[in-house]
Each structure stands twice: as structure tokens, then as C-alpha cells.
Design an enzyme around this catalytic site. Structure first.
Site, PDB file in Angstrom:
ATOM      1  N   GLY A   1      -2.505  -1.581   0.710  1.00  0.00           N
ATOM      2  CA  GLY A   1      -3.748  -0.974   0.225  1.00  0.00           C
ATOM      3  C   GLY A   1      -4.534  -1.849  -0.729  1.00  0.00           C
TER       4      GLY A   1
ATOM      5  N   ASN B   1       0.020   4.409  10.176  1.00  0.00           N
ATOM      6  CA  ASN B   1       0.461   5.385   9.175  1.00  0.00           C
ATOM      7  C   ASN B   1      -0.791   5.971   8.534  1.00  0.00           C
ATOM      8  OD1 ASN B   1       1.459   6.793   7.009  1.00  0.00           O
ATOM      9  ND2 ASN B   1       2.347   5.019   5.962  1.00  0.00           N
TER      10      ASN B   1
ATOM     11  N   GLU C   1       7.212  -4.240   4.233  1.00  0.00           N
ATOM     12  CA  GLU C   1       5.927  -3.946   3.603  1.00  0.00           C
ATOM     13  C   GLU C   1       5.982  -4.382   2.141  1.00  0.00           C
ATOM     14  OE1 GLU C   1       3.683  -0.708   6.012  1.00  0.00           O
ATOM     15  OE2 GLU C   1       4.672   0.210   4.297  1.00  0.00           O
TER      16      GLU C   1
ATOM     17  N   LYS D   1      -1.058   8.338   6.470  1.00  0.00           N
ATOM     18  CA  LYS D   1      -0.833   8.826   5.093  1.00  0.00           C
ATOM     19  C   LYS D   1      -1.462  10.220   4.935  1.00  0.00           C
ATOM     20  CE  LYS D   1      -0.261   4.093   3.624  1.00  0.00           C
ATOM     21  NZ  LYS D   1      -0.349   3.055   2.600  1.00  0.00           N
TER      22      LYS D   1
ATOM     23  N   GLU E   1       5.661   4.186  -0.931  1.00  0.00           N
ATOM     24  CA  GLU E   1       5.048   5.314  -1.655  1.00  0.00           C
ATOM     25  C   GLU E   1       6.053   6.442  -1.845  1.00  0.00           C
ATOM     26  OE1 GLU E   1       1.622   5.596   0.910  1.00  0.00           O
ATOM     27  OE2 GLU E   1       1.021   3.626   0.194  1.00  0.00           O
TER      28      GLU E   1
ATOM     29  N   HIS F   1       9.251   4.644   2.970  1.00  0.00           N
ATOM     30  CA  HIS F   1       7.992   3.962   2.640  1.00  0.00           C
ATOM     31  C   HIS F   1       7.931   3.743   1.127  1.00  0.00           C
ATOM     32  CE1 HIS F   1       3.725   3.208   2.070  1.00  0.00           C
ATOM     33  NE2 HIS F   1       3.681   2.874   3.346  1.00  0.00           N
TER      34      HIS F   1
ATOM     35  N   SER G   1      -2.120  -4.304   4.415  1.00  0.00           N
ATOM     36  CA  SER G   1      -3.477  -4.835   4.600  1.00  0.00           C
ATOM     37  C   SER G   1      -3.677  -5.550   5.942  1.00  0.00           C
ATOM     38  CB  SER G   1      -3.856  -5.759   3.428  1.00  0.00           C
ATOM     39  OG  SER G   1      -3.870  -5.019   2.216  1.00  0.00           O
TER      40      SER G   1
HETATM   41  P1  13P Z   1      -2.475  -0.646   4.274  1.00  0.00           P
HETATM   42  O1  13P Z   1      -2.554  -1.146   5.704  1.00  0.00           O
HETATM   43  O2  13P Z   1      -3.547   0.309   3.932  1.00  0.00           O
HETATM   44  O3  13P Z   1      -2.309  -1.766   3.308  1.00  0.00           O
HETATM   45  O4  13P Z   1      -1.114   0.227   4.187  1.00  0.00           O
HETATM   46  C1  13P Z   1       0.074  -0.307   4.678  1.00  0.00           C
HETATM   47  C2  13P Z   1       1.079   0.775   4.722  1.00  0.00           C
HETATM   48  O5  13P Z   1       1.512   1.274   3.700  1.00  0.00           O
HETATM   49  C3  13P Z   1       1.537   1.237   6.033  1.00  0.00           C
HETATM   50  O6  13P Z   1       2.660   2.041   5.925  1.00  0.00           O
END
Ligand code: 13P
Length: 251
Positions: A173, A9, A167, A11, A97, A95, A213
Site C-alpha cells: 500500500g 486481495n 509480502e 481487503k 494486516e 496477511h 504495490s
Molecule cells: P497493495 O498491492 O495495495 O500494496 O497490497 C498488497 C497486499 O497487501 C495484498 O495482499
């Protein structure tokens, strides 16, 4: 055997030129792999060029979101068909976010999931608890609510075409990856929810990815667990060598 999937992803990162370069670098290393399925999810603007760059490879392309309506006066939005015809076969939905920053509800995620399935996209539907919810002992309740709401009313045939991503919000992150045991506990719980709603054979078929992560150095430990069928990778998917290391950890 269950499908294994490693999805990146990206982003809100990568211009078209950068995205194409990253996709080509990943293709060079793992472009002919059929197992696990490798998926990259660039921003909308790069979907077409990345799809073209990956055309003669096994790597699939996904979008990070889509709108639930077919067309209309929805300024700034992109439909399922637009995503599909940009070369995508996957779409990430719900997601954390999107849920937190853009107020997406389980009900909206459910409508989007049905639309994605209707046009032939494979939705990657995300669920996950916050640290406060986990510390309050509400983890299972939160996961069950998101599962029930986001996947409500899907037939067994439909759910078989869905990928679920666990997740935990506290791991996204932050560099604080869930331990393989912590992740496996929730994956097993989700598989139990699938068994209860459908049946064991159906539940066994569904890929449940872990996200939060994931890196080359911690992927193998996660993938060794029975119910962890791959990863949804954020930050580490932005560097070809790190993403490829995660893919290789699944082989
Ligand atoms: P990270 O791998 O940066 O923690 O992000 C995970 C994520 O949100 C994947 O959709």
C-alpha cells in the site's frame, strides 16, 4: 511446470453490488484463462454473489481470512466450511494486516493453515519483513521464523497444496514496490527453505507469489524472475483494467 497465480486481495472494499460488478468485468476479459490461475478475494459478505457471478468461468474465489474452529461461540467469526460453501477454493492466511492489526501469530496461522487444508481449501500463506527488520539485516531470520512457525509440521503432500506469498510490509500500500531483484532474492531464499525441509522436487512445485504495490506497469519485470510465480495484488486489484493488465503480464 509450477502453477502461476494472480490473486486479488480486495481487503475491506466493495459492497455486494460493487464486488459483483468488478468480478464480472474481470471475467469478461480473462474469464476463460486457465494459465495463470486468476483468483479474486472479496470480503466475506460478497463471497457467495461473486462466486455465482464467476460460476461459468475459470476464475477462482478466495476468502481473506477464516477462523480455525469448526463452529461455536466465536461472535463475528467465519469457519473454513462456511468459506468453502460460499464458493471459495482459496483462503489468504497470515496477511501482515492480520498479524499487525489483529495480533495473529505464526502459531495461529499454522492452525488455520491445517484447518484450511483439512476442508480442501488452498491456503495462501503470507510472510514478509518490516522495513526496520530489513534495515537491521534481519530479513532472512524473520522470513525463516514465519516460514517455520506458520508452516510447521506440514507433510510434503500438504505443502504441495499451499501457496506462499512474500509480502514485504514496507511495500504494501505504499507504492514502493520491491525491485524484481529484491523480491527474487527472498523468493529464492524461501524456495531454499522448502528444499531444506522437504526436497528439491517438492520445493520446485510450490507457487511463491509476490505482493506489495504490484501494478500493470511493474508486473512483467517481477514475473520475469525465475522464482516469482505470480502476485497477490491489493489496491490494483480493485480496478478491473489494472488487474487484467497484471494477469496479462503473466501470459
Ligand atoms: P497493495 O498491492 O495495495 O500494496 O497490497 C498488497 C497486499 O497487501 C495484498 O495482499
Amino acid at each position: 511446470m509450477r502453477r502461476k497465480i494472480i490473486a486479488g486481495n480486495w481487503k475491506m472494499h466493495k459492497t455486494i453490488v460493487e464486488a459483483t460488478a468488478l468480478a464480472s468485468a474481470v471475467k469478461k476479459e480473462v474469464g476463460t484463462l486457465e494459465h495463470p490461475s486468476v483468483v479474486v478475494c472479496p470480503p466475506y459478505t460478497a463471497l457467495t454473489e461473486v462466486s455465482m457471478a464467476l460460476k461459468d468461468s475459470e476464475i477462482q474465489v478466495g476468502a481473506q481470512n477464516m477462523h480455525q474452529e469448526d463452529s461455536g461461540a466465536f461472535t463475528g467469526e467465519v469457519s473454513a466450511e462456511m468459506v468453502l460453501t460460499s464458493g471459495c477454493s482459496y483462503v489468504i492466511l497470515g496477511h501482515s494486516e492480520r498479524r499487525t492489526l489483529f495480533s495473529e501469530t505464526d502459531q495461529l496461522v499454522n492452525v488455520k493453515t491445517r484447518k484450511a487444508l483439512a476442508v480442501g481449501l488452498t491456503p495462501i500463506v503470507c510472510v514478509g519483513e518490516t522495513l526496520a527488520q530489513r534495515q537491521a539485516g534481519r530479513m532472512e531470520q524473520v522470513i525463516e521464523e514465519q516460514f517455520n512457525g506458520s508452516l510447521e509440521g506440514l507433510s510434503a503432500d500438504e505443502i504441495r497444496r499451499v501457496v506462499i506469498a512474500y509480502e514485504p510490509v514496507w511495500a504494501i500500500g505504499t507504492g514502493q514496490v520491491a525491485t524484481p531483484e529484491q523480491a527474487e532474492e527472498v523468493h529464492r531464499y524461501i524456495r531454499g527453505l522448502l528444499t531444506r525441509r522437504y526436497d528439491q522436487a517438492t520445493a520446485e512445485e510450490i507457487a511463491i507469489l509476490y505482493g506489495g504495490s504490484v501494478k500493470g506497469s511493474n508486473a512483467a519485470g517481477l514475473f520475469a524472475k525465475e522464482n516469482i510465480d505470480g502476485a497477490l495484488v491489493g489496491g490494483a486489484s480493485l480496478k478491473a483494467d489494472e488487474f487484467v493488465a497484471i494477469v496479462r503480464a503473466m501470459i
